[in-house]
Scaffold this motif. Structure first.
Motif, short mmCIF file in Angstrom:
data_model
loop_
_atom_site.label_atom_id
_atom_site.label_comp_id
_atom_site.label_asym_id
_atom_site.label_seq_id
_atom_site.Cartn_x
_atom_site.Cartn_y
_atom_site.Cartn_z
N THR A 191 0.86 -1.19 0.00
CA THR A 191 0.00 0.00 0.00
C THR A 191 0.90 1.23 0.00
OG1 THR A 191 -0.13 0.07 2.42
CG2 THR A 191 -1.88 -1.13 1.25
N GLN A 192 0.33 2.34 -0.40
CA GLN A 192 1.13 3.56 -0.50
C GLN A 192 1.59 4.07 0.85
OE1 GLN A 192 -0.59 6.57 -3.08
NE2 GLN A 192 -1.38 5.02 -4.48
N GLU A 220 10.58 -0.13 -2.60
CA GLU A 220 9.76 -0.35 -3.79
C GLU A 220 10.02 -1.72 -4.40
OE1 GLU A 220 6.74 0.58 -6.40
OE2 GLU A 220 7.39 1.61 -4.58
N THR A 273 -3.85 3.14 -2.13
CA THR A 273 -3.88 3.71 -0.79
C THR A 273 -4.67 2.76 0.10
OG1 THR A 273 -5.96 4.91 -1.09
CG2 THR A 273 -3.92 6.05 -1.75
#
Length: 321
Positions: free
Chosen positions: A202-203, A210, A296
């Motif tokens: 999730t962000q 990453e 998100t």
């Protein structure tokens, strides 16, 4: 949604974010709580009372919703008591207890208003947690990421077994990452779910490299493997050359002392923080086969609830026919 879990913990949806060592900080926990679930920060990562107190106070600037602090007590080398005192002093709404005997924790918080969750992997552990006074049980099947039980019992069988063995609410964990998993857990008798791996991708999980997130969304359900089984503390990780090397050494009779550097928290951090796949490992459950995006947390919740509602409608049509 309304279950005993939502009522006990004062949340909108019965979705709990796992402890996620080295990743569960205020930003992620607040995002989960703001979306209607129960976010958590992990005390094991913060290590010092001052750092934990700072992170709790930071979290409170990001959300006014209930949250938890995870105590993976086997990871604290016996010094979690000082961190627990901070949680009590800061009057945190909830704590979760994983990876060890929870009795000393329950002895200390007796008379406090802190709600409690205990992670288990079998019926006997669940019954013991209930005897100690846990408000809810999180039962993790062998599909899950991170540390697991030793009996290789899948979530599909474990959840109804645990539900039938205790009177307090049960949350299902292991192999769950979308609305279908949420609905399946409820169908098995659970009153909520705990997710770990899905929240990494999730962000707001800003501490995860990453490369780690991309590995999760690009991998299949067959791309995990269990390490440390010969040491009595099995844990599911992404299948990499590094992880396969650990297993090969185990098969040749390596002891904990032989492997302790390779399986250490620092080795974990070399991959999840730095993306160094050749010198570290990353925890991940089989649910990676169902993860293909990095939304998100709010987008993830919206998608899950929508998917669960569609599943309910589908089942309604099936029964009507």
């Amino acid at each position: 949604m309304k279950t005993r879990v939502t009522e006990i913990f004062g949340i909108e949806y019965p979705i709990v974010q796992g402890g996620l060592a080295y990743l569960a900080y205020a930003e992620l926990a607040a995002a989960v709580s703001n979306a209607g679930g129960l976010g958590q920060i992990t005390a094991a990562t913060l290590r010092t009372p001052e750092s934990l107190r700072e992170e709790i106070r930071k979290l409170r600037t990001l959300t006014d919703k209930p949250f938890g602090v995870n105590f993976a007590i086997a990871r604290h080398d016996g010094n979690y008591q000082e961190l627990l005192e901070v949680a009590i002093e800061e009057k945190v709404p909830a704590i979760s207890i994983t990876g060890g005997n929870p009795k000393p924790v329950f002895d200390r918080i007796k008379g406090e208003t802190i709600r409690t969750l205990v992670l288990v992997s079998g019926v006997r552990q669940a019954q013991k947690a209930e005897e100690l006074g846990a408000d809810a049980i999180m039962a993790v099947g062998q599909e899950g990421g991170g540390h697991l039980g030793r009996d290789d019992i899948g979530t599909m069988v474990l959840i109804p077994r645990v539900v039938d063995s205790v009177s307090i609410p049960v949350l299902a964990s292991g192999g769950i990452g979308d609305g279908r998993g949420l609905l399946a857990a409820l169908a098995l008798g659970a009153e909520g779910i705990e997710m770990g791996t899905r929240f990494i991708a999730t962000q707001e999980c800003i501490h995860a490299n990453e490369a780690y997130k991309q590995a999760i969304i690009q991998s299949k359900e067959t791309d995990t493997i269990i390490i440390k089984k010969s040491l009595g503390s099995p844990g599911r990780v992404l299948k990499t050359g590094y992880a396969l090397d650990i297993i090969e050494r185990e098969q040749k009779g390596a002891t904990y002392e032989d492997l302790k550097e390779m399986i250490s928290g620092m080795a974990n951090c070399r991959y999840i923080y730095d993306g160094n796949e050749s010198e570290g490992f990353g925890w991940a459950g089989q649910v990676i086969g169902l993860i293909n995006s990095i939304p998100t947390v709010q987008e993830l919740f919206d998608e899950m609830i929508n998917q669960a509602e569609k599943g309910i409608s589908r089942m309604g049509r099936i029964f009507e026919e």
